[in-house]
Design an enzyme around this catalytic site. Sequence first.
Site, mmCIF file in Angstrom:
data_model
loop_
_atom_site.group_PDB
_atom_site.id
_atom_site.type_symbol
_atom_site.label_atom_id
_atom_site.label_comp_id
_atom_site.label_asym_id
_atom_site.label_seq_id
_atom_site.Cartn_x
_atom_site.Cartn_y
_atom_site.Cartn_z
ATOM 1 N N CYS A 78 -0.682 9.440 -7.090
ATOM 2 C CA CYS A 78 -0.570 8.603 -8.281
ATOM 3 C C CYS A 78 -1.233 7.255 -7.983
ATOM 4 C CB CYS A 78 0.897 8.422 -8.662
ATOM 5 S SG CYS A 78 1.816 7.333 -7.534
ATOM 6 N N CYS A 90 0.453 5.332 -5.068
ATOM 7 C CA CYS A 90 0.168 5.916 -3.751
ATOM 8 C C CYS A 90 -1.292 5.712 -3.357
ATOM 9 C CB CYS A 90 0.546 7.390 -3.736
ATOM 10 S SG CYS A 90 2.335 7.647 -3.847
ATOM 11 N N GLU A 112 3.799 10.276 0.067
ATOM 12 C CA GLU A 112 2.715 9.527 0.710
ATOM 13 C C GLU A 112 3.207 8.193 1.248
ATOM 14 O OE1 GLU A 112 0.771 11.107 -3.182
ATOM 15 O OE2 GLU A 112 2.793 10.792 -2.404
ATOM 16 N N HIS A 131 7.815 8.057 -2.754
ATOM 17 C CA HIS A 131 6.920 9.206 -2.846
ATOM 18 C C HIS A 131 6.572 9.650 -1.427
ATOM 19 C CE1 HIS A 131 5.252 8.366 -7.160
ATOM 20 N NE2 HIS A 131 6.568 8.214 -7.091
#
Length: 150
Positions: free
Chosen positions: A83, A86, A55, A53
């Site tokens: 999410c 993260c 992040e 992801h």
Amino acid sequence: MDFKSHMNIALDEARAAAERGEVPVGAVVVGPDGAVVAQAGNRTRELSDPTAHAEVLAIRAACATAGSDRLPGHDLYVTLEPCPMCAATISFARIARLYYGASDPKSGGVAHGARVFSHAQCHHAPEVYDGIASEEAERLLKAFFENLRG
């Protein structure tokens, strides 16, 4: 030091992710001096890695630059509410402030769903600021998913 949003860089990363066929999410880590330390867009499909992801990738790069697993005093700008995975990464990295754009009622982990930072087991919770450039972030996401459904 005056506040300066770095969300435009995160939005550029999100656009680049969409062009690669990735869900358009971008992230930027900013150091205590206000300089951009790292930036990334989603690369889960490209890297065949469910943890890639935006992040996580940006935090990994910032930690490598800092030579540390913690980033106290650093800020994270991300185009979509993180999410739970993260959010946990943000906590473990000791990010000072989180700025995000669009809310994610389905998969978010900050204001929705797991609400990672509100749990007693969370060792560090950043200051959270939401709604930064949310309309543009939402437009990117909606356009991406509309194109998928074709």
